[in-house]
Design a protein around this motif. Structure first.
Motif, PDB file in Angstrom:
ATOM      1  N   THR A  51       0.841  -1.189   0.000  1.00 31.12           N
ATOM      2  CA  THR A  51       0.000   0.000   0.000  1.00 31.12           C
ATOM      3  C   THR A  51       0.876   1.239   0.000  1.00 31.12           C
ATOM      4  N   GLY A  52       0.453   2.234  -0.742  1.00 33.23           N
ATOM      5  CA  GLY A  52       1.199   3.490  -0.772  1.00 33.23           C
ATOM      6  C   GLY A  52       0.306   4.653  -0.380  1.00 33.23           C
ATOM      7  N   THR A  53       0.903   5.639   0.289  1.00 33.00           N
ATOM      8  CA  THR A  53       0.191   6.867   0.622  1.00 33.00           C
ATOM      9  C   THR A  53       0.611   7.922  -0.393  1.00 33.00           C
ATOM     10  N   ILE A  54      -0.368   8.653  -0.916  1.00 31.17           N
ATOM     11  CA  ILE A  54      -0.135   9.673  -1.945  1.00 31.17           C
ATOM     12  C   ILE A  54      -0.440  11.052  -1.376  1.00 31.17           C
ATOM     13  N   GLY A  55       0.384  12.030  -1.753  1.00 37.99           N
ATOM     14  CA  GLY A  55       0.114  13.406  -1.358  1.00 37.99           C
ATOM     15  C   GLY A  55       0.805  14.349  -2.315  1.00 37.99           C
TER      16      GLY A  55
END
Length: 131
Positions: free
Chosen positions: A27-31
């Motif tokens: 899972t990756g967090t995007i911002g």
């Protein structure tokens, strides 16, 4: 056998988004980057992606609007959106306070690790934006 720990460095795109993988790498967090948030100015509205949205790298998954301009948010990698940062609906200014922390946009189930590897590391991104 000694296994080196996975380095959880943020990766960046030329569109000023970042991606940070979870410890399991699934899972990756995007911002948006601090650089992008500074250039946008005070964020007044954030359009978030919906959960379960299937996306390909480079697809628009939402938008950030400030008093100065509006900017699409592009996903750095392909996969399925699993969560959006609902806090931003009520408090879009959180992006200005912590664009690479609490102001994250969405979490994505990463489909292809090679896409992650192709992104810029922090050093390369710093050179890209001239910092």
């Amino acid at each position: 056998m000694h296994v080196a720990p996975l380095v959880l460095d943020k990766k960046y795109t030329k569109d000023h988004e970042w991606l940070e993988l979870s410890e399991d790498g699934k899972t990756g967090t995007i911002g948006i980057s601090t650089y992008a948030a500074k250039n946008l100015g005070d964020v007044v509205f954030v359009e978030l992606p919906s959960a379960d949205m299937e996306v390909s790298a480079g697809d628009s998954i939402g938008a950030v609007e400030s008093v100065k301009s509006a900017s699409d948010i592009m996903t750095p990698v392909s996969g399925r959106i699993v969560e959006a940062n609902e806090v931003l609906q009520e408090k879009p200014g959180v992006i200005n306070k912590g664009p690479e922390g609490e102001g994250w946009i969405a979490k994505i189930e990463v489909k292809d690790q090679a896409e992650v590897e192709a992104l810029m590391d922090g050093e390369a991104y710093g050179q890209f934006v001239g910092e």
